[in-house]
Design a protein around this motif. Structure first.
Motif, PDB file in Angstrom:
ATOM      1  N   ALA A   8      50.312  29.717  34.499  1.00  0.00           N
ATOM      2  CA  ALA A   8      49.470  30.888  34.721  1.00  0.00           C
ATOM      3  C   ALA A   8      48.591  31.128  33.498  1.00  0.00           C
ATOM      4  O   ALA A   8      48.973  30.797  32.380  1.00  0.00           O
ATOM      5  N   LYS A   9      47.431  31.689  33.738  1.00  0.00           N
ATOM      6  CA  LYS A   9      46.516  31.992  32.646  1.00  0.00           C
ATOM      7  C   LYS A   9      46.718  33.437  32.216  1.00  0.00           C
ATOM      8  O   LYS A   9      46.764  34.334  33.045  1.00  0.00           O
ATOM      9  N   LEU A  10      46.881  33.609  30.916  1.00  0.00           N
ATOM     10  CA  LEU A  10      47.044  34.958  30.387  1.00  0.00           C
ATOM     11  C   LEU A  10      45.709  35.682  30.410  1.00  0.00           C
ATOM     12  O   LEU A  10      44.684  35.119  30.041  1.00  0.00           O
ATOM     13  N   GLU A  11      45.716  36.928  30.816  1.00  0.00           N
ATOM     14  CA  GLU A  11      44.505  37.749  30.823  1.00  0.00           C
ATOM     15  C   GLU A  11      44.601  38.814  29.738  1.00  0.00           C
ATOM     16  O   GLU A  11      45.684  39.259  29.390  1.00  0.00           O
ATOM     17  N   GLY A  12      43.446  39.222  29.240  1.00  0.00           N
ATOM     18  CA  GLY A  12      43.400  40.349  28.319  1.00  0.00           C
ATOM     19  C   GLY A  12      43.901  40.071  26.925  1.00  0.00           C
ATOM     20  O   GLY A  12      44.214  40.993  26.189  1.00  0.00           O
ATOM     21  N   VAL A  13      43.971  38.806  26.543  1.00  0.00           N
ATOM     22  CA  VAL A  13      44.400  38.472  25.188  1.00  0.00           C
ATOM     23  C   VAL A  13      43.159  38.266  24.332  1.00  0.00           C
ATOM     24  O   VAL A  13      42.250  37.538  24.713  1.00  0.00           O
ATOM     25  N   THR A  14      43.130  38.934  23.188  1.00  0.00           N
ATOM     26  CA  THR A  14      42.015  38.757  22.272  1.00  0.00           C
ATOM     27  C   THR A  14      42.539  38.405  20.895  1.00  0.00           C
ATOM     28  O   THR A  14      43.638  38.829  20.506  1.00  0.00           O
ATOM     29  N   ILE A  15      41.748  37.604  20.176  1.00  0.00           N
ATOM     30  CA  ILE A  15      42.057  37.288  18.788  1.00  0.00           C
ATOM     31  C   ILE A  15      40.885  37.765  17.952  1.00  0.00           C
ATOM     32  O   ILE A  15      39.726  37.658  18.364  1.00  0.00           O
ATOM     33  N   TYR A  16      41.183  38.317  16.789  1.00  0.00           N
ATOM     34  CA  TYR A  16      40.115  38.846  15.925  1.00  0.00           C
ATOM     35  C   TYR A  16      40.601  38.899  14.498  1.00  0.00           C
ATOM     36  O   TYR A  16      41.822  38.913  14.280  1.00  0.00           O
ATOM     37  N   PRO A  17      39.751  38.929  13.492  1.00  0.00           N
ATOM     38  CA  PRO A  17      38.313  38.698  13.630  1.00  0.00           C
ATOM     39  C   PRO A  17      38.022  37.222  13.898  1.00  0.00           C
ATOM     40  O   PRO A  17      38.856  36.370  13.623  1.00  0.00           O
ATOM     41  N   ASN A  18      36.876  36.951  14.445  1.00  0.00           N
ATOM     42  CA  ASN A  18      36.480  35.581  14.722  1.00  0.00           C
ATOM     43  C   ASN A  18      34.981  35.489  14.503  1.00  0.00           C
ATOM     44  O   ASN A  18      34.230  36.035  15.290  1.00  0.00           O
ATOM     45  N   PRO A  19      34.517  34.868  13.429  1.00  0.00           N
ATOM     46  CA  PRO A  19      35.224  34.016  12.466  1.00  0.00           C
ATOM     47  C   PRO A  19      36.249  34.781  11.631  1.00  0.00           C
ATOM     48  O   PRO A  19      36.088  35.964  11.376  1.00  0.00           O
ATOM     49  N   VAL A  20      37.294  34.057  11.226  1.00  0.00           N
ATOM     50  CA  VAL A  20      38.399  34.660  10.492  1.00  0.00           C
ATOM     51  C   VAL A  20      38.373  34.194   9.044  1.00  0.00           C
ATOM     52  O   VAL A  20      37.897  33.097   8.744  1.00  0.00           O
ATOM     53  N   ASP A  21      38.903  35.048   8.164  1.00  0.00           N
ATOM     54  CA  ASP A  21      38.979  34.694   6.752  1.00  0.00           C
ATOM     55  C   ASP A  21      40.417  34.340   6.381  1.00  0.00           C
ATOM     56  O   ASP A  21      40.723  33.186   6.116  1.00  0.00           O
ATOM     57  N   ASP A  22      41.316  35.331   6.382  1.00  0.00           N
ATOM     58  CA  ASP A  22      42.680  35.035   5.950  1.00  0.00           C
ATOM     59  C   ASP A  22      43.765  35.466   6.936  1.00  0.00           C
ATOM     60  O   ASP A  22      44.797  34.824   7.018  1.00  0.00           O
ATOM     61  N   ARG A  23      43.539  36.541   7.680  1.00  0.00           N
ATOM     62  CA  ARG A  23      44.547  36.977   8.638  1.00  0.00           C
ATOM     63  C   ARG A  23      43.954  37.094  10.035  1.00  0.00           C
ATOM     64  O   ARG A  23      42.917  37.714  10.223  1.00  0.00           O
ATOM     65  N   LEU A  24      44.644  36.467  10.991  1.00  0.00           N
ATOM     66  CA  LEU A  24      44.202  36.488  12.384  1.00  0.00           C
ATOM     67  C   LEU A  24      45.107  37.443  13.158  1.00  0.00           C
ATOM     68  O   LEU A  24      46.336  37.341  13.085  1.00  0.00           O
ATOM     69  N   TYR A  25      44.497  38.367  13.891  1.00  0.00           N
ATOM     70  CA  TYR A  25      45.249  39.342  14.670  1.00  0.00           C
ATOM     71  C   TYR A  25      45.166  39.001  16.149  1.00  0.00           C
ATOM     72  O   TYR A  25      44.124  38.557  16.628  1.00  0.00           O
ATOM     73  N   ILE A  26      46.256  39.224  16.850  1.00  0.00           N
ATOM     74  CA  ILE A  26      46.342  38.931  18.277  1.00  0.00           C
ATOM     75  C   ILE A  26      46.623  40.225  19.013  1.00  0.00           C
ATOM     76  O   ILE A  26      47.543  40.961  18.654  1.00  0.00           O
ATOM     77  N   LYS A  27      45.800  40.512  20.022  1.00  0.00           N
ATOM     78  CA  LYS A  27      45.961  41.735  20.794  1.00  0.00           C
ATOM     79  C   LYS A  27      46.246  41.355  22.241  1.00  0.00           C
ATOM     80  O   LYS A  27      45.669  40.404  22.771  1.00  0.00           O
ATOM     81  N   GLY A  28      47.150  42.077  22.887  1.00  0.00           N
ATOM     82  CA  GLY A  28      47.432  41.838  24.291  1.00  0.00           C
ATOM     83  C   GLY A  28      48.654  40.985  24.539  1.00  0.00           C
ATOM     84  O   GLY A  28      48.923  40.598  25.675  1.00  0.00           O
ATOM     85  N   VAL A  29      49.398  40.666  23.474  1.00  0.00           N
ATOM     86  CA  VAL A  29      50.616  39.862  23.610  1.00  0.00           C
ATOM     87  C   VAL A  29      51.750  40.592  22.917  1.00  0.00           C
ATOM     88  O   VAL A  29      51.623  40.968  21.753  1.00  0.00           O
ATOM     89  N   ASP A  30      52.857  40.808  23.626  1.00  0.00           N
ATOM     90  CA  ASP A  30      54.020  41.442  23.005  1.00  0.00           C
ATOM     91  C   ASP A  30      54.867  40.427  22.262  1.00  0.00           C
ATOM     92  O   ASP A  30      55.308  40.660  21.148  1.00  0.00           O
ATOM     93  N   GLU A  31      55.132  39.302  22.903  1.00  0.00           N
ATOM     94  CA  GLU A  31      55.904  38.270  22.230  1.00  0.00           C
ATOM     95  C   GLU A  31      55.556  36.925  22.834  1.00  0.00           C
ATOM     96  O   GLU A  31      55.094  36.829  23.969  1.00  0.00           O
ATOM     97  N   GLY A  32      55.782  35.897  22.048  1.00  0.00           N
ATOM     98  CA  GLY A  32      55.449  34.560  22.495  1.00  0.00           C
ATOM     99  C   GLY A  32      55.282  33.658  21.298  1.00  0.00           C
ATOM    100  O   GLY A  32      55.875  33.881  20.246  1.00  0.00           O
ATOM    101  N   GLU A  33      54.472  32.634  21.467  1.00  0.00           N
ATOM    102  CA  GLU A  33      54.272  31.664  20.403  1.00  0.00           C
ATOM    103  C   GLU A  33      52.786  31.387  20.261  1.00  0.00           C
ATOM    104  O   GLU A  33      52.055  31.369  21.253  1.00  0.00           O
ATOM    105  N   ILE A  34      52.355  31.184  19.021  1.00  0.00           N
ATOM    106  CA  ILE A  34      50.966  30.824  18.767  1.00  0.00           C
ATOM    107  C   ILE A  34      50.953  29.481  18.055  1.00  0.00           C
ATOM    108  O   ILE A  34      51.790  29.227  17.181  1.00  0.00           O
ATOM    109  N   ALA A  35      50.043  28.630  18.468  1.00  0.00           N
ATOM    110  CA  ALA A  35      49.846  27.348  17.799  1.00  0.00           C
ATOM    111  C   ALA A  35      48.352  27.174  17.564  1.00  0.00           C
ATOM    112  O   ALA A  35      47.543  27.501  18.433  1.00  0.00           O
ATOM    113  N   VAL A  36      48.016  26.691  16.371  1.00  0.00           N
ATOM    114  CA  VAL A  36      46.621  26.448  16.025  1.00  0.00           C
ATOM    115  C   VAL A  36      46.447  24.953  15.824  1.00  0.00           C
ATOM    116  O   VAL A  36      47.220  24.325  15.092  1.00  0.00           O
TER     117      VAL A  36
END
Length: 76
Positions: A1-29
């Motif tokens: 399934a495709k997640l809806e309503g997830v945003t990452i910011y700021p983009n472009p990013v400098d040092d810290r990337l914030y994720i909105k719309g996710v309570d828990e899970g995993e992130i991979a870059v």
């Protein structure tokens, strides 16, 4: 399934990337070569330290029990 309503910011990013719309899970870059350069568990603190990444374009894959989403990320 495709997640809806997830945003990452700021983009472009400098040092810290914030994720909105996710309570828990995993992130991979991934870099443009497909190599995983960051992997982290997302909990209530929705920030990931990306200060060690080189400048460039990356793919962010966020996976939860509800599905996953991929976003493009620019590191400045």
């Amino acid at each position: 399934a495709k997640l809806e309503g997830v945003t990452i910011y700021p983009n472009p990013v400098d040092d810290r990337l914030y994720i909105k719309g996710v309570d828990e899970g995993e992130i991979a870059v991934y870099d443009m070569g497909g190599c995983k350069v960051i992997s982290a568990i997302l909990a209530n603190a929705q920030a990931v330290d990306v200060s060690g990444l080189a400048k460039g374009v990356y793919t962010v894959r966020i996976t939860t029990s509800n599905g996953r989403v991929e976003k493009k990320l620019v590191k400045k």
